[in-house]
Design a protein around this motif. Structure first.
Motif, PDB file in Angstrom:
ATOM      1  N   ILE A  68       0.855  -1.197   0.000  1.00  0.00           N
ATOM      2  CA  ILE A  68       0.000   0.000   0.000  1.00  0.00           C
ATOM      3  C   ILE A  68       0.883   1.237   0.000  1.00  0.00           C
ATOM      4  O   ILE A  68       1.723   1.413   0.883  1.00  0.00           O
ATOM      5  CB  ILE A  68      -0.932   0.004   1.220  1.00  0.00           C
ATOM      6  N   GLU A  69       0.702   2.090  -0.993  1.00  0.00           N
ATOM      7  CA  GLU A  69       1.480   3.316  -1.102  1.00  0.00           C
ATOM      8  C   GLU A  69       0.672   4.566  -0.789  1.00  0.00           C
ATOM      9  O   GLU A  69       1.236   5.651  -0.726  1.00  0.00           O
ATOM     10  CB  GLU A  69       2.071   3.422  -2.512  1.00  0.00           C
ATOM     11  N   GLY A  70      -0.618   4.431  -0.609  1.00  0.00           N
ATOM     12  CA  GLY A  70      -1.445   5.586  -0.274  1.00  0.00           C
ATOM     13  C   GLY A  70      -2.909   5.229  -0.328  1.00  0.00           C
ATOM     14  O   GLY A  70      -3.313   4.248  -0.960  1.00  0.00           O
ATOM     15  N   LEU A  71      -3.705   6.033   0.354  1.00  0.00           N
ATOM     16  CA  LEU A  71      -5.154   5.904   0.354  1.00  0.00           C
ATOM     17  C   LEU A  71      -5.757   7.242  -0.038  1.00  0.00           C
ATOM     18  O   LEU A  71      -5.196   8.305   0.277  1.00  0.00           O
ATOM     19  CB  LEU A  71      -5.688   5.478   1.725  1.00  0.00           C
ATOM     20  N   ALA A  72      -6.893   7.184  -0.699  1.00  0.00           N
ATOM     21  CA  ALA A  72      -7.590   8.397  -1.121  1.00  0.00           C
ATOM     22  C   ALA A  72      -9.075   8.237  -0.817  1.00  0.00           C
ATOM     23  O   ALA A  72      -9.660   7.183  -1.079  1.00  0.00           O
ATOM     24  CB  ALA A  72      -7.378   8.681  -2.601  1.00  0.00           C
ATOM     25  N   ILE A  73      -9.665   9.283  -0.261  1.00  0.00           N
ATOM     26  CA  ILE A  73     -11.099   9.334   0.000  1.00  0.00           C
ATOM     27  C   ILE A  73     -11.693  10.361  -0.953  1.00  0.00           C
ATOM     28  O   ILE A  73     -11.316  11.536  -0.920  1.00  0.00           O
ATOM     29  CB  ILE A  73     -11.395   9.727   1.454  1.00  0.00           C
TER      30      ILE A  73
ATOM     31  N   GLY B  64       1.686   5.002   9.115  1.00  0.00           N
ATOM     32  CA  GLY B  64       2.604   5.473   8.089  1.00  0.00           C
ATOM     33  C   GLY B  64       2.047   5.447   6.686  1.00  0.00           C
ATOM     34  O   GLY B  64       2.817   5.472   5.716  1.00  0.00           O
ATOM     35  N   ILE B  65       0.722   5.391   6.533  1.00  0.00           N
ATOM     36  CA  ILE B  65       0.093   5.356   5.222  1.00  0.00           C
ATOM     37  C   ILE B  65      -0.442   6.752   4.909  1.00  0.00           C
ATOM     38  O   ILE B  65      -1.269   7.278   5.662  1.00  0.00           O
ATOM     39  CB  ILE B  65      -1.059   4.335   5.177  1.00  0.00           C
ATOM     40  N   PRO B  66      -0.014   7.389   3.829  1.00  0.00           N
ATOM     41  CA  PRO B  66      -0.550   8.722   3.498  1.00  0.00           C
ATOM     42  C   PRO B  66      -1.994   8.621   3.045  1.00  0.00           C
ATOM     43  O   PRO B  66      -2.382   7.722   2.297  1.00  0.00           O
ATOM     44  CB  PRO B  66       0.361   9.208   2.362  1.00  0.00           C
ATOM     45  N   VAL B  67      -2.803   9.568   3.516  1.00  0.00           N
ATOM     46  CA  VAL B  67      -4.229   9.620   3.171  1.00  0.00           C
ATOM     47  C   VAL B  67      -4.527  11.016   2.649  1.00  0.00           C
ATOM     48  O   VAL B  67      -4.103  12.011   3.247  1.00  0.00           O
ATOM     49  CB  VAL B  67      -5.120   9.303   4.392  1.00  0.00           C
ATOM     50  N   HIS B  68      -5.284  11.082   1.543  1.00  0.00           N
ATOM     51  CA  HIS B  68      -5.675  12.356   0.956  1.00  0.00           C
ATOM     52  C   HIS B  68      -7.164  12.336   0.658  1.00  0.00           C
ATOM     53  O   HIS B  68      -7.749  11.275   0.410  1.00  0.00           O
ATOM     54  CB  HIS B  68      -4.895  12.656  -0.333  1.00  0.00           C
ATOM     55  N   VAL B  69      -7.754  13.513   0.690  1.00  0.00           N
ATOM     56  CA  VAL B  69      -9.158  13.693   0.340  1.00  0.00           C
ATOM     57  C   VAL B  69      -9.210  14.413  -0.994  1.00  0.00           C
ATOM     58  O   VAL B  69      -8.634  15.499  -1.143  1.00  0.00           O
ATOM     59  CB  VAL B  69      -9.912  14.491   1.425  1.00  0.00           C
TER      60      VAL B  69
ATOM     61  N   LEU C 238       0.805  10.939  -4.463  1.00  0.00           N
ATOM     62  CA  LEU C 238      -0.364  11.731  -4.846  1.00  0.00           C
ATOM     63  C   LEU C 238      -0.040  13.212  -4.921  1.00  0.00           C
ATOM     64  O   LEU C 238      -0.930  14.021  -5.039  1.00  0.00           O
ATOM     65  CB  LEU C 238      -1.528  11.517  -3.862  1.00  0.00           C
ATOM     66  N   ASP C 239       1.233  13.555  -4.875  1.00  0.00           N
ATOM     67  CA  ASP C 239       1.635  14.961  -4.874  1.00  0.00           C
ATOM     68  C   ASP C 239       2.584  15.263  -6.034  1.00  0.00           C
ATOM     69  O   ASP C 239       3.353  16.211  -5.979  1.00  0.00           O
ATOM     70  CB  ASP C 239       2.319  15.334  -3.553  1.00  0.00           C
TER      71      ASP C 239
END
Length: 735
Positions: A95-100, A139-144, A166-167
């Motif tokens: 897992i490299e990131g989560l997005a909502i 330690g998992i980046p999360v973005h909306v 995601l950046d």
């Protein structure tokens, strides 16, 4: 696992009937079959009717299998089934990131081999804040992100939106980040961190108490409990249970009576089937109503929290105060009492410990969030409330915007040569619309912004856009169009001038007529401010306090403004002010007519079957009962429809008035925070009127035409849609 988050799941142990509908139809089918002997016929009907309850009780003997749920831990994101087996798993190392996505509330997983949608947060039983905090602790980046999850899964945006961070540098098709929603989650996480590291706060009730209560001998003050409970339903739960029990017993007794009298004729067997269906339906409806009206009971002390969400030992949750670092009160999740599936609940309470782990989900639906928050704060608990809600703007677009607007950069709307035109940056008019094509220009306010609507000579709308996009002010467009002789309508500006003129004349008349009683209005206002909250119940959060005071004044029939002066007419109210009258749609009226006729015909048919043997047979009874049912249905609904209610929309507010002039309810303009559709999960969508604080004030029982209602609200300055307490709508621009 030191840090993990488990999704919401229904607690086991509830006695649920299994396949009640198919078994009810099977019981009716068995009642129609001429089975001999009669006792076997009655026994089969009873056995089939009880089968769903027996099947529902069987898992209680062997232990109910747990429902699958989602879990986020240092092992990754996984869906856990019965026995702890992993049904779906996303490894933490991949897992490299989560997005909502804010559009559909879905969770998208970015991993080494691409990205995939895990599902909606509500269906997964995960709250955005709990997921955000837990993922960042792991330690998992999360973005909306704005938009829907389908946009993220589109292969066309692979280069525009890359994982892992995601950046990356945005491309042409990248979705913009919803900085507001993500910043709100970051702020709440910061408050949780502050609460987890600060020492416990002493209860407010003890800060004002004497030293005797602070001493160990006077420690009883710590156990001073506050109990909050949802209001009792109408009708009461006891009446619902009694009615359901009596319905089941009546159906059983009537089936036994039919069996004793004989089941030779088809009419007797059909009557027995109807009674069996009525008994099963009554019991199931009573059970459904009992589950829907379960009361939430909170007992708050400085040492512990006791929350009961449903009856039974498993419905009680106890939480020691030493384990709680902070409580988050706001919109959350709850389990559907019938299906056990997660659903939205407002309010709900999330309890976090000092390691920022979610330790409890406490039900609070039906409680007043303002009262609950202050009760928890007074007993020393750290309470966090969402600082802002997701804005819900009206859905308006620029589909009618001509292409020339985008082709001429720096252009603006102008009034030229008796019509409208589009001028470029140099001031030259490159597009003209003659006066004969313009049937009307309407200026209005939408979500606090000035808009313009253009109508053709036939009265049809062909263009709508905000004035900021057209680069012209409301005042300039109104004044220049009036000088050019164009038909301009600005109802809000006219209402503003009328109100300003009335206020000025009233002040001058009051000063001239009664110069010696200048202190009376201030004293009356002070008395009204003191009596307002006591007359309207608990004070609401934010702007709800002002709305509550206005509600008290309106409820007692007293004017909230200056005392009326003889000779000066009082300002018109929601009933008398000029406005529009909105009726129920023709489709809904015809549908109600049809339902009334079908119900009366069904009653007439059942009566002919039941009473036919005593009145000359089924055919002879149906000959006159069916036409009689038709006439009764038509006449009964005509009597109701001729005095049906209508919604009146005016600059002074809203009112529901019957055709004969009886006022069912009215709301002044200052008490209306929004008008629109309430799409609650607990009920069918309904047309409601909100107060400024977001509380539902009134419900419109008939469905008017929504397009006409929206236009009327915009024309008279009433906000359309749910209110946004954090972004109050300003007055109409440039007034």
């Amino acid at each position: 696992m030191e840090q993990q988050l488990e999704g919401l799941r229904a607690p086991g142990g509830r006695w649920r009937p299994i396949a009640a509908g198919p078994f009810a139809l099977l019981a009716v089918a068995l009642a129609l079959v001429p089975i001999r002997p009669v006792w076997l016929w009655a026994a089969l009907i009873a056995a089939v009717a009880l089968a769903p309850w027996l099947l529902g009780a069987a898992p209680e003997i062997h232990g109910r299998r747990p429902r699958p749920y989602w879990r986020l831990s240092d092992q990754g994101l996984e869906r856990v089934g019965s026995g702890g087996t992993s049904l779906v798993r996303y490894e933490r190392s991949r897992i490299e990131g989560l997005a909502i996505t804010s559009g559909d509330g879905a969770l998208t997983v970015f991993h080494r081999f691409g990205r995939t949608s895990a599902g909606g947060l509500t269906a997964m039983g995960l709250e955005p804040l709990a997921l955000f905090v837990t993922a960042r602790r792991l330690g998992i980046p999360v973005h909306v992100l704005d938009g829907d999850s389908a946009d993220l899964l589109d292969p066309a945006v692979d280069e525009a939106l890359r994982a892992p961070g995601l950046d990356d540098t945005p491309g042409a098709g990248r979705l913009p980040r919803d900085h507001t929603a993500e910043q709100r989650l970051l702020d709440q996480e910061a408050e949780l961190l502050s609460a987890a590291h600060e020492p416990p706060r002493e209860p407010r009730s003890l800060l004002t108490a004497g030293t005797a209560e602070r001493s160990p001998a006077g420690g009883a003050g710590l156990d001073a409990a506050v109990r909050l409970r949802t209001p009792a339903p109408l009708p009461s739960r006891r009446r619902i249970a009694t009615l359901g029990t009596l319905t089941g017993l009546l159906g059983a007794v009537m089936v036994v009576r039919v069996a004793i009298e004989g089941t030779v004729g088809f009419g007797a067997r059909l009557a027995a089937g109807c009674w069996a269906l009525a008994a099963i339906t009554g019991v199931l409806a009573a059970r459904r109503r009992m589950l829907r009206t379960a009361r939430v009971d909170w007992t708050i002390t400085a040492r512990r929290l006791r929350v009961r969400g449903r009856a039974g030992r498993r419905g009680l949750q106890e939480l020691p105060a030493t384990r709680v670092a902070a409580l988050v009160v706001g919109p959350g999740l709850g389990t559907d009492p019938l299906t056990g599936e997660p659903q939205r609940a407002d309010p709900a309470v999330l309890a976090f410990d000092h390691r920022l782990a979610l330790i409890a989900r406490l039900p609070a639906h039906g409680l007043d969030a303002f009262q609950l928050t202050h009760a928890l704060d007074d007993h020393g608990y750290r309470v966090i409330t969402p600082s802002a809600r997701v804005p819900r703007p009206p859905e308006y677009g620029l589909e009618g915007l001509p292409e020339i607007f985008a082709q001429v950069p720096g252009g603006r709307l102008v009034v030229a040569e008796g019509g409208l035109g589009w001028a470029d940056a140099a001031g030259d008019v490159v597009l003209r619309m003659p006066e004969d094509r313009i049937g009307g220009i309407e200026l209005l306010t939408i979500a606090g912004h000035a808009w313009v609507r253009l109508y053709d000579s036939d009265g049809d709308e062909f263009f709508a856009a905000p004035l900021s996009t057209l680069r012209i002010s409301r005042t300039d467009l109104r004044e220049t169009a009036l000088r050019a002789g164009l038909p301009v309508t600005d109802a809000e500006y006219d209402a503003y001038l009328s109100a300003a003129f009335h206020a000025a004349v009233s002040t001058l008349s009051a000063t001239a007529a009664e110069p010696a009683v200048e202190a009376e209005p201030a004293a009356a206002a002070a008395v009204g401010a003191q009596s307002g909250p006591s007359e309207t119940g608990p004070t609401e959060t934010g702007s709800g306090a002002g709305a509550g005071a206005g509600a008290g004044a309106a409820g007692t029939g007293e004017a909230a403004g200056p005392r009326p002066v003889p000779g000066i007419a009082a300002p018109p109210g929601p009933v008398t002010a000029p406005g529009v009258q909105l009726d129920a749609t023709r489709r809904s009226r015809l549908g109600t007519y049809g339902m009334s006729l079908l119900l009366c015909e069904a009653v007439a048919l059942v009566g002919a079957i039941w009473l036919g043997p005593d009145l000359g047979g089924f055919a002879a009874t149906a000959v006159w009962s069916l036409p009689a049912g038709l006439l009764i249905g038509l006449g009964g609904y005509w009597l109701y429809d001729r005095n049906r209610a209508q919604l009146r929309v005016s600059p002074a507010g809203l009112a529901v008035i019957t055709r004969r002039g009886r006022v069912e309810w009215d709301l002044a303009r200052d008490r209306v925070g929004g008008v629109g559709i309430d799409e609650s999960n607990e009920r069918m969508p309904r047309l409601v009127v909100w107060g400024p604080s977001g509380r539902v004030l009134r419900q419109v029982s008939f469905p008017p035409d929504l397009d006409e209602l929206r236009r009327a609200c915009e024309r008279f300055g009433l906000p359309w849609g749910p209110p946004d307490a954090d972004r109050p709508a300003p007055p109409p621009p440039e007034l």
